[in-house]
Write a protein that holds these residues in place. Structure first.
Motif, PDB file in Angstrom:
ATOM      1  N   GLU A 186       0.888  -1.218   0.021  1.00 28.69           N
ATOM      2  CA  GLU A 186      -0.067  -0.054   0.030  1.00 28.69           C
ATOM      3  C   GLU A 186       0.756   1.209   0.086  1.00 28.69           C
ATOM      4  OE1 GLU A 186      -2.561  -0.408   3.244  1.00 28.69           O
ATOM      5  OE2 GLU A 186      -3.869  -1.746   2.325  1.00 28.69           O
ATOM      6  N   LEU A 187       1.957   1.303   0.806  1.00 32.83           N
ATOM      7  CA  LEU A 187       2.891   2.456   0.764  1.00 32.83           C
ATOM      8  C   LEU A 187       3.552   2.694  -0.517  1.00 32.83           C
ATOM      9  CD1 LEU A 187       4.232   4.792   2.409  1.00 32.83           C
ATOM     10  CD2 LEU A 187       6.138   2.944   2.987  1.00 32.83           C
ATOM     11  N   LYS A 188       3.840   1.433  -1.388  1.00 34.79           N
ATOM     12  CA  LYS A 188       4.611   1.732  -2.505  1.00 34.79           C
ATOM     13  C   LYS A 188       3.461   2.269  -3.217  1.00 34.79           C
ATOM     14  CE  LYS A 188       7.976  -1.920  -2.478  1.00 34.79           C
ATOM     15  NZ  LYS A 188       8.181  -3.258  -3.084  1.00 34.79           N
ATOM     16  N   LEU A 256      12.839   2.474  -0.530  1.00 34.67           N
ATOM     17  CA  LEU A 256      11.665   3.153  -0.879  1.00 34.67           C
ATOM     18  C   LEU A 256      11.809   4.580  -0.590  1.00 34.67           C
ATOM     19  CD1 LEU A 256       8.817   2.730  -2.538  1.00 34.67           C
ATOM     20  CD2 LEU A 256       8.131   2.692  -0.274  1.00 34.67           C
ATOM     21  N   GLU A 257      12.198   5.016   0.486  1.00 38.16           N
ATOM     22  CA  GLU A 257      12.467   6.483   0.923  1.00 38.16           C
ATOM     23  C   GLU A 257      13.448   6.848  -0.233  1.00 38.16           C
ATOM     24  OE1 GLU A 257      13.075   6.997   4.788  1.00 38.16           O
ATOM     25  OE2 GLU A 257      11.351   6.015   5.645  1.00 38.16           O
ATOM     26  N   LEU A 258      14.695   6.341   0.112  1.00 39.13           N
ATOM     27  CA  LEU A 258      15.864   6.977  -0.558  1.00 39.13           C
ATOM     28  C   LEU A 258      15.729   7.182  -2.229  1.00 39.13           C
ATOM     29  CD1 LEU A 258      18.798   5.270   1.154  1.00 39.13           C
ATOM     30  CD2 LEU A 258      17.996   7.728   1.503  1.00 39.13           C
ATOM     31  N   GLY A 305      -1.340  14.448   9.705  1.00 36.83           N
ATOM     32  CA  GLY A 305      -1.240  13.571  10.507  1.00 36.83           C
ATOM     33  C   GLY A 305       0.092  12.621  10.583  1.00 36.83           C
ATOM     34  N   ILE A 306      -0.132  11.616  11.629  1.00 31.66           N
ATOM     35  CA  ILE A 306       0.855  10.691  11.840  1.00 31.66           C
ATOM     36  C   ILE A 306       0.468   9.388  11.572  1.00 31.66           C
ATOM     37  CG2 ILE A 306       0.436  10.403  14.335  1.00 31.66           C
ATOM     38  CD1 ILE A 306       3.516  10.160  14.739  1.00 31.66           C
ATOM     39  N   MET A 307       1.236   8.365  10.864  1.00 27.70           N
ATOM     40  CA  MET A 307       1.082   7.084  10.494  1.00 27.70           C
ATOM     41  C   MET A 307       2.100   6.079  10.660  1.00 27.70           C
ATOM     42  SD  MET A 307       1.002   7.528   6.319  1.00 27.70           S
ATOM     43  CE  MET A 307       2.229   6.688   5.577  1.00 27.70           C
ATOM     44  N   PRO A 308       1.713   4.825  10.592  1.00 28.86           N
ATOM     45  CA  PRO A 308       2.884   3.869  10.746  1.00 28.86           C
ATOM     46  C   PRO A 308       3.800   3.853   9.630  1.00 28.86           C
ATOM     47  CG  PRO A 308       0.626   2.841  11.283  1.00 28.86           C
ATOM     48  CD  PRO A 308       0.257   4.109  10.536  1.00 28.86           C
ATOM     49  N   MET A 309       4.968   3.384  10.025  1.00 28.19           N
ATOM     50  CA  MET A 309       5.980   3.113   8.727  1.00 28.19           C
ATOM     51  C   MET A 309       6.246   1.605   8.302  1.00 28.19           C
ATOM     52  SD  MET A 309       8.898   5.586   9.998  1.00 28.19           S
ATOM     53  CE  MET A 309       9.244   4.947  11.638  1.00 28.19           C
ATOM     54  N   PRO A 310       5.406   1.042   7.419  1.00 31.32           N
ATOM     55  CA  PRO A 310       5.282  -0.094   6.704  1.00 31.32           C
ATOM     56  C   PRO A 310       6.622  -0.713   6.293  1.00 31.32           C
ATOM     57  CG  PRO A 310       3.403   0.981   6.061  1.00 31.32           C
ATOM     58  CD  PRO A 310       4.302   1.901   6.471  1.00 31.32           C
ATOM     59  N   ILE A 311       7.013  -2.206   6.411  1.00 30.02           N
ATOM     60  CA  ILE A 311       8.025  -2.574   5.999  1.00 30.02           C
ATOM     61  C   ILE A 311       7.889  -4.045   5.187  1.00 30.02           C
ATOM     62  CG2 ILE A 311       9.383  -1.692   7.915  1.00 30.02           C
ATOM     63  CD1 ILE A 311       9.350  -4.563   9.321  1.00 30.02           C
ATOM     64  N   ASN A 312       6.629  -4.450   5.486  1.00 28.57           N
ATOM     65  CA  ASN A 312       6.193  -5.635   4.828  1.00 28.57           C
ATOM     66  C   ASN A 312       4.866  -5.734   4.539  1.00 28.57           C
ATOM     67  OD1 ASN A 312       5.300  -6.743   7.508  1.00 28.57           O
ATOM     68  ND2 ASN A 312       7.173  -7.648   7.577  1.00 28.57           N
ATOM     69  N   ASP A 313       4.114  -6.739   4.286  1.00 37.11           N
ATOM     70  CA  ASP A 313       2.639  -6.700   3.844  1.00 37.11           C
ATOM     71  C   ASP A 313       1.958  -7.499   5.337  1.00 37.11           C
ATOM     72  OD1 ASP A 313       2.734  -5.397   1.932  1.00 37.11           O
ATOM     73  OD2 ASP A 313       2.785  -7.151   0.495  1.00 37.11           O
ATOM     74  N   ASP A 314       2.449  -7.441   6.464  1.00 37.89           N
ATOM     75  CA  ASP A 314       1.676  -7.756   7.623  1.00 37.89           C
ATOM     76  C   ASP A 314       0.823  -6.653   8.097  1.00 37.89           C
ATOM     77  OD1 ASP A 314       0.706  -8.669  10.290  1.00 37.89           O
ATOM     78  OD2 ASP A 314       2.537  -9.455  10.703  1.00 37.89           O
ATOM     79  N   ALA A 315      -0.269  -6.528   7.790  1.00 43.30           N
ATOM     80  CA  ALA A 315      -1.354  -5.558   7.902  1.00 43.30           C
ATOM     81  C   ALA A 315      -1.296  -5.000   9.520  1.00 43.30           C
ATOM     82  CB  ALA A 315      -2.618  -5.626   7.396  1.00 43.30           C
ATOM     83  N   GLU A 316      -1.446  -6.171  10.397  1.00 43.30           N
ATOM     84  CA  GLU A 316      -1.634  -6.029  11.541  1.00 43.30           C
ATOM     85  C   GLU A 316      -0.642  -5.494  12.350  1.00 43.30           C
ATOM     86  OE1 GLU A 316      -2.553  -8.605  15.712  1.00 43.30           O
ATOM     87  OE2 GLU A 316      -2.683  -9.562  13.873  1.00 43.30           O
ATOM     88  N   LEU A 317       0.848  -6.031  11.937  1.00 47.08           N
ATOM     89  CA  LEU A 317       2.093  -5.464  12.419  1.00 47.08           C
ATOM     90  C   LEU A 317       2.298  -3.891  11.961  1.00 47.08           C
ATOM     91  CD1 LEU A 317       4.714  -5.936  14.189  1.00 47.08           C
ATOM     92  CD2 LEU A 317       5.798  -6.675  11.910  1.00 47.08           C
ATOM     93  N   ASN A 318       1.936  -3.734  10.753  1.00 51.09           N
ATOM     94  CA  ASN A 318       2.501  -2.240  10.316  1.00 51.09           C
ATOM     95  C   ASN A 318       1.360  -1.218  10.155  1.00 51.09           C
ATOM     96  OD1 ASN A 318       5.168  -2.983   8.886  1.00 51.09           O
ATOM     97  ND2 ASN A 318       3.980  -4.560   8.128  1.00 51.09           N
ATOM     98  N   GLY A 319       0.167  -1.837  11.029  1.00 53.73           N
ATOM     99  CA  GLY A 319      -0.694  -0.746  11.310  1.00 53.73           C
ATOM    100  C   GLY A 319      -0.781  -0.037  12.611  1.00 53.73           C
TER     101      GLY A 319
END
Length: 439
Positions: A186-188, A256-258, A305-319
């Protein structure tokens, strides 16, 4: 924890108790364990009596709160005749170096900022025991471990802080992004939509080691299944960064950031980061709710706003948002005015409590302090939503070995410059951790 007051911390589930029944200035009924209004009034009356003139030297690691502190200073001195507050603020990058210099020169401030856990353990022999102060029973439970050593409590918690991506909601809407991403995919997708709309996705502040070494490098540590155990395993030599799947996933986020950054990340320091983000030069940037005041100075009422910083596709962890108590106010045990310093903290927890959320824009770490979203600011309000919904990760950077965050930041800077690759960076992380653990 300025740069970030911060950036500098124990599971925060108990912050659900933040929305207590008292208001910020102690005039309404307060929660169980809080300092009562009558006690507050007595303290104020006592403080207002004629006293020998004294100066209370305060050293802060939060440049964001400098203007708010000026308001507080006028208020406090008006209600405490004979007491003068001398307040100095310094960015966190150099704060602790300056503190050590002051200590060596026997010029220790009376009241100063300190991170919890490992940060405070370095200084604890020089700190006043605050265990019996009246505000201690009103602290959220998770604020206590970081300031407790050998059964004694040494710190007044500044706030509950959340670390993640600060994001521009208007730019997201312009790009057709209707919700904060909670997976790497989703971030990509969001990044691509922003680029199509002609919007730079990220402001990446690698001009100083502090932001990458603290905020970025903590992201994968907080996402470990058992962060404390992983850190212990790193210390005893049974775990490696290079073998850890979460750290491998995190590198995708870093890349992705860089690859989608405003300007040259290596020339963007904290001031440049805030200016670029606040003027819409990038849609996202790593940081915390502590930056609200500086953003307001540039663009008041910005829709952020402030939001999480996702690193993979585990929605529970990255939310989830990484949350912690970023720092504490502590008192030098050798201060000649430590009783006045204690009185200041009592006032800060009662009559002056409204400064925490209304002026500093901090989420309080006390049960009885109510929060007005209209005064707290957009970032703090967003953070409190994550807190109230239990979408929190344990902040970990305060438990890192002393000095390792600077090494992490330097390695991330080398990665950004192309001097090392991802595998080499994780090897440098390993060396830095092992070296710092042996100090």
């Amino acid at each position: 924890m300025k740069k970030r007051s911060m950036y500098a911390m124990s599971t925060v589930m108990s912050v659900l108790l933040l929305a207590g029944c008292g208001n910020g200035n102690g005039n309404d009924t307060v929660g169980e364990g809080a300092v009562s209004p009558s006690a507050s009034a007595s303290a104020s009356e006592s403080a207002a009596a004629p006293v020998e003139p004294v100066t209370l030297n305060i050293f802060s690691s939060s440049v964001e709160t400098a203007e708010a502190f000026n308001l507080l200073k006028k208020d406090y001195e008006a209600t405490h005749p004979g007491v003068t507050l001398e307040i100095a603020s310094q960015v966190t990058d150099t704060y602790y170096t300056s503190l050590k210099t002051k200590f060596a020169a026997k010029e220790m401030p009376d009241l100063f900022a300190m991170t919890g856990f490992n940060g405070m353990s370095t200084w604890v022999e020089h700190l006043e025991d605050l265990s019996n102060e009246p505000w201690v029973s009103d602290m959220v439970d998770t604020a206590k471990p970081g300031a407790t050593f050998d059964g004694k409590l040494y710190g007044f918690p500044m706030s509950v802080m959340g670390t993640g991506y600060l994001y521009n909601k208007d730019l997201f809407a312009k790009a057709g992004i209707d919700k904060a991403p909670s997976t790497l995919t989703e971030l990509k997708d969001a990044v691509e939509k922003l680029k199509v709309a002609g919007i730079t996705p990220f402001v990446v502040p690698y001009g100083s080691w502090y932001n990458p070494g603290n905020f970025s490098a903590e992201n994968p540590m907080s996402k470990q299944a058992e962060p404390d155990q992983f850190m212990a395993d790193l210390t005893n030599g049974t775990a490696k960064f290079s073998d850890n799947a979460v750290y491998q996933d995190w590198l995708n986020n870093v890349e992705l950031e860089l690859a989608n950054a405003y300007g040259n990340p290596l020339t963007v320091d904290y001031n440049g980061q805030i200016t670029a983000f606040a003027t819409g030069q990038g849609a996202m940037t790593t940081g915390c709710n502590c930056s609200q005041l500086l953003i307001d100075e540039i663009t008041p009422n910005m829709n952020i706003g402030i939001m999480p910083m996702p690193i993979n596709d585990d929605a529970e962890l990255n939310g989830k948002i990484s949350t912690e108590v970023p720092g504490y106010w502590v008192i030098s045990k050798d201060s000649e005015v430590k009783e006045q310093a204690k009185e200041f903290l009592k006032w800060f927890s009662t009559d002056g409590a409204h400064y925490i959320s209304d002026e500093f824009k901090f989420v309080p770490a006390f049960k009885s302090m109510a929060v007005d979203p209209a005064k707290l600011g957009a970032l703090g309000t967003d953070l409190k939503t994550y807190v109230d919904e239990g979408k929190m990760l344990t902040g970990t950077k305060a438990k890192f070995p002393d000095g390792v965050t600077a090494d992490f930041g330097a390695s991330l800077q080398k990665l950004a410059s192309g001097k090392i690759d991802k595998a080499q960076m994780l090897e440098e992380f390993q060396t830095a951790w092992e070296k710092a653990s042996k100090k």
